[in-house]
Design a protein around this motif. Structure first.
Motif, PDB file in Angstrom:
ATOM      1  N   UNK A 121     108.616 -17.909  89.194  1.00  0.00           N
ATOM      2  CA  UNK A 121     109.930 -19.000  89.491  1.00  0.00           C
ATOM      3  C   UNK A 121     109.172 -20.076  88.764  1.00  0.00           C
ATOM      4  N   UNK A 122     107.942 -20.545  89.243  1.00  0.00           N
ATOM      5  CA  UNK A 122     107.717 -21.443  88.015  1.00  0.00           C
ATOM      6  C   UNK A 122     107.768 -21.702  86.910  1.00  0.00           C
ATOM      7  N   UNK A 123     107.405 -20.179  86.089  1.00  0.00           N
ATOM      8  CA  UNK A 123     107.164 -20.093  84.125  1.00  0.00           C
ATOM      9  C   UNK A 123     108.857 -20.455  84.014  1.00  0.00           C
ATOM     10  N   UNK A 124     109.406 -19.503  85.258  1.00  0.00           N
ATOM     11  CA  UNK A 124     111.155 -19.757  84.372  1.00  0.00           C
ATOM     12  C   UNK A 124     111.738 -21.167  84.948  1.00  0.00           C
ATOM     13  N   UNK A 152     100.130 -27.170  90.441  1.00  0.00           N
ATOM     14  CA  UNK A 152     100.499 -25.716  91.245  1.00  0.00           C
ATOM     15  C   UNK A 152      99.278 -25.515  92.298  1.00  0.00           C
ATOM     16  N   UNK A 153     100.207 -25.054  93.370  1.00  0.00           N
ATOM     17  CA  UNK A 153      98.514 -25.170  94.656  1.00  0.00           C
ATOM     18  C   UNK A 153      98.597 -23.448  95.352  1.00  0.00           C
ATOM     19  N   UNK A 154      98.144 -24.691  95.963  1.00  0.00           N
ATOM     20  CA  UNK A 154      97.387 -23.091  96.574  1.00  0.00           C
ATOM     21  C   UNK A 154      97.724 -22.707  98.082  1.00  0.00           C
ATOM     22  N   UNK A 155      97.680 -21.488  98.748  1.00  0.00           N
ATOM     23  CA  UNK A 155      98.246 -21.224 100.161  1.00  0.00           C
ATOM     24  C   UNK A 155      96.753 -21.687 101.273  1.00  0.00           C
ATOM     25  N   UNK A 156      96.763 -23.153 101.166  1.00  0.00           N
ATOM     26  CA  UNK A 156      95.941 -23.341 101.975  1.00  0.00           C
ATOM     27  C   UNK A 156      96.677 -24.633 103.355  1.00  0.00           C
ATOM     28  N   UNK A 157      96.161 -24.624 104.031  1.00  0.00           N
ATOM     29  CA  UNK A 157      96.072 -25.260 105.759  1.00  0.00           C
ATOM     30  C   UNK A 157      97.056 -26.248 104.885  1.00  0.00           C
ATOM     31  N   UNK A 210     106.387 -28.019  91.001  1.00  0.00           N
ATOM     32  CA  UNK A 210     107.255 -26.764  91.541  1.00  0.00           C
ATOM     33  C   UNK A 210     106.791 -25.886  92.428  1.00  0.00           C
ATOM     34  N   UNK A 211     106.687 -25.539  94.114  1.00  0.00           N
ATOM     35  CA  UNK A 211     105.984 -25.692  95.243  1.00  0.00           C
ATOM     36  C   UNK A 211     107.240 -24.876  95.935  1.00  0.00           C
ATOM     37  N   UNK A 212     106.474 -23.744  96.914  1.00  0.00           N
ATOM     38  CA  UNK A 212     107.275 -23.608  97.926  1.00  0.00           C
ATOM     39  C   UNK A 212     107.823 -24.086  99.555  1.00  0.00           C
ATOM     40  N   UNK A 213     108.072 -23.807  99.729  1.00  0.00           N
ATOM     41  CA  UNK A 213     108.497 -24.502 101.325  1.00  0.00           C
ATOM     42  C   UNK A 213     107.287 -25.308 102.469  1.00  0.00           C
ATOM     43  N   UNK A 214     106.829 -24.413 102.247  1.00  0.00           N
ATOM     44  CA  UNK A 214     105.682 -24.543 103.590  1.00  0.00           C
ATOM     45  C   UNK A 214     104.576 -25.489 102.450  1.00  0.00           C
ATOM     46  N   UNK A 215     104.840 -25.064 101.361  1.00  0.00           N
ATOM     47  CA  UNK A 215     103.664 -26.521 100.028  1.00  0.00           C
ATOM     48  C   UNK A 215     104.389 -27.867 100.411  1.00  0.00           C
ATOM     49  N   UNK A 216     105.657 -28.127 100.300  1.00  0.00           N
ATOM     50  CA  UNK A 216     106.210 -28.800 100.345  1.00  0.00           C
ATOM     51  C   UNK A 216     106.018 -30.027 101.820  1.00  0.00           C
ATOM     52  N   UNK A 217     106.218 -28.748 102.408  1.00  0.00           N
ATOM     53  CA  UNK A 217     106.549 -29.182 103.696  1.00  0.00           C
ATOM     54  C   UNK A 217     104.869 -30.288 104.494  1.00  0.00           C
ATOM     55  N   UNK A 218     103.432 -29.517 104.033  1.00  0.00           N
ATOM     56  CA  UNK A 218     102.688 -29.999 104.118  1.00  0.00           C
ATOM     57  C   UNK A 218     101.972 -31.309 103.378  1.00  0.00           C
ATOM     58  N   UNK A 219     103.079 -31.336 101.856  1.00  0.00           N
ATOM     59  CA  UNK A 219     103.063 -32.571 101.321  1.00  0.00           C
ATOM     60  C   UNK A 219     103.548 -33.085 102.170  1.00  0.00           C
ATOM     61  N   UNK A 220     104.479 -33.996 102.354  1.00  0.00           N
ATOM     62  CA  UNK A 220     105.411 -34.774 103.125  1.00  0.00           C
ATOM     63  C   UNK A 220     105.242 -34.956 104.244  1.00  0.00           C
ATOM     64  N   UNK A 221     104.570 -33.710 105.193  1.00  0.00           N
ATOM     65  CA  UNK A 221     104.089 -33.923 106.812  1.00  0.00           C
ATOM     66  C   UNK A 221     105.408 -33.582 107.512  1.00  0.00           C
ATOM     67  N   UNK A 222     106.259 -33.094 106.860  1.00  0.00           N
ATOM     68  CA  UNK A 222     107.445 -32.536 107.430  1.00  0.00           C
ATOM     69  C   UNK A 222     107.385 -30.838 107.546  1.00  0.00           C
ATOM     70  N   UNK A 223     108.170 -30.296 108.969  1.00  0.00           N
ATOM     71  CA  UNK A 223     108.584 -29.818 109.142  1.00  0.00           C
ATOM     72  C   UNK A 223     109.775 -28.382 108.503  1.00  0.00           C
TER      73      UNK A 223
END
Length: 339
Positions: free
Chosen positions: A281-284, A176-181, A200-213
């Protein structure tokens, strides 16, 4: 060995949840509408959510808290919820983490202001998996643990070392990720991807990981989320990457399958606060994976748990059994699209 149950690791903190009528400008003021104190953090929220979804599910945790009243409060919370916490260690070298979790009635937006104490002393050495027979290990949160975020022996960071140990002990792994840059998330998480079974991540987090807006102009782009999820799959070993956002979720699996599912149509007058909805959501979803459900059913369960959680300002207070959450979602109804 027959494995059963969920093990959580990482952040347990105090959440001081505060609902305000409006988020003030600097040097302004707002009125508090509601407030409470509860447990928070990835390790705490996942553990309690899973126990509420299924009180018969074995759940344990590994964490480090302060040897103080807040740490004892969290240990009591684990005890009250039937979470095995013999590996919840206490330190006198730092205080227990705490967060002021504000939510605005006007916008529904969340603002978190945190102090990190004991989490900065957590290391891979605290994670002793000896004798544990849980099926899934849920770990978090990169970006807010000083030692874990740093290189550890020959590994890129302590998260990699810990995930490696968990897999060697026979468990599936999830992070699980935190809300960081975004760039900070990418630097910490990419080395972990070869040691993960789920993400299991949110929309902003996966964008940061992949380098995709993925959230251009503040609006989620589901197609970009799918592309980013596929990119994360290519960078590691997850069997599936799940991306959630307020109006839905997408799942990309290693066999090339893509599943999309709009979220629950929650009545506006039922929303008390969004704090903890992502954890729910992640727990479910993790619960569905543990039970061997297909992806479509697991995503529906994830949405249902997230929807149920919105009814209170605390992170876990409104979660019910998995069947009750699904029944609630069906009563409220489901969105027909991501719009």
């Amino acid at each position: 060995m027959t494995r059963k149950g969920i093990l959580t690791g990482g952040t347990w903190c105090i959440d001081r949840n505060v609902m305000v009528d409006v988020w003030p400008t600097e040097n302004g003021r707002a009125d508090i509408v509601e407030a409470d104190m509860a447990g928070g953090g990835s390790g705490c929220n996942m553990a309690i959510d899973i126990r509420k979804l299924d009180p018969a599910m074995p759940v344990a945790t590994i964490t480090l808290v302060g040897d103080d009243s807040d740490g004892r409060f969290l240990a009591g919370l684990a005890e009250d919820n039937g979470i095995e916490h013999s590996r919840m260690q206490a330190t006198g070298a730092a205080v227990t983490d705490y967060t002021f979790a504000f939510c605005s009635v006007l916008t529904g937006q969340r603002t978190h202001i945190s102090y990190f104490g004991s989490s900065n002393l957590l290391t891979p050495d605290h994670f002793d998996f000896t004798g544990l027979t849980h099926r899934i290990f849920h770990l978090g949160l990169p970006g807010v643990h000083e030692i874990m975020d740093s290189p550890w022996h020959d590994d890129a960071n302590g998260w990699v070392a810990t995930l490696r140990k968990a897999r060697a002990a026979g468990m599936m792994t999830n992070l699980e990720l935190a809300s960081i840059a975004p760039e900070r998330n990418a630097a910490l998480v990419r080395p972990c991807l070869p040691h993960l079974d789920l993400l299991v991540v949110n929309d902003a987090e996966i964008g940061g990981i992949a380098g995709i807006e993925t959230v251009p102009g503040g609006k989620t782009d589901p197609d970009a989320c799918i592309a980013a999820a596929k990119a994360a799959l290519d960078l590691g070993t997850p069997q599936m990457v799940v991306v959630h956002f307020p109006t839905g979720a997408v799942v990309a699996t290693r066999d090339g399958t893509v599943v999309t599912r709009p979220s629950v149509r929650v009545p506006p007058d039922q929303v008390a606060g969004a704090n903890g909805a992502g954890d729910a959501f992640a727990a479910g979803f993790v619960y569905g994976v543990h039970e061997g459900w297909d992806v479509e059913r697991a995503v529906a369960m994830a949405h249902a748990a997230a929807a149920a959680s919105l009814r209170q300002i605390s992170t876990t207070g409104a979660i019910e059994t998995w069947s009750a959450c699904l029944a609630l979602a069906d009563r409220w109804g489901w969105r027909e699209s991501f719009d």
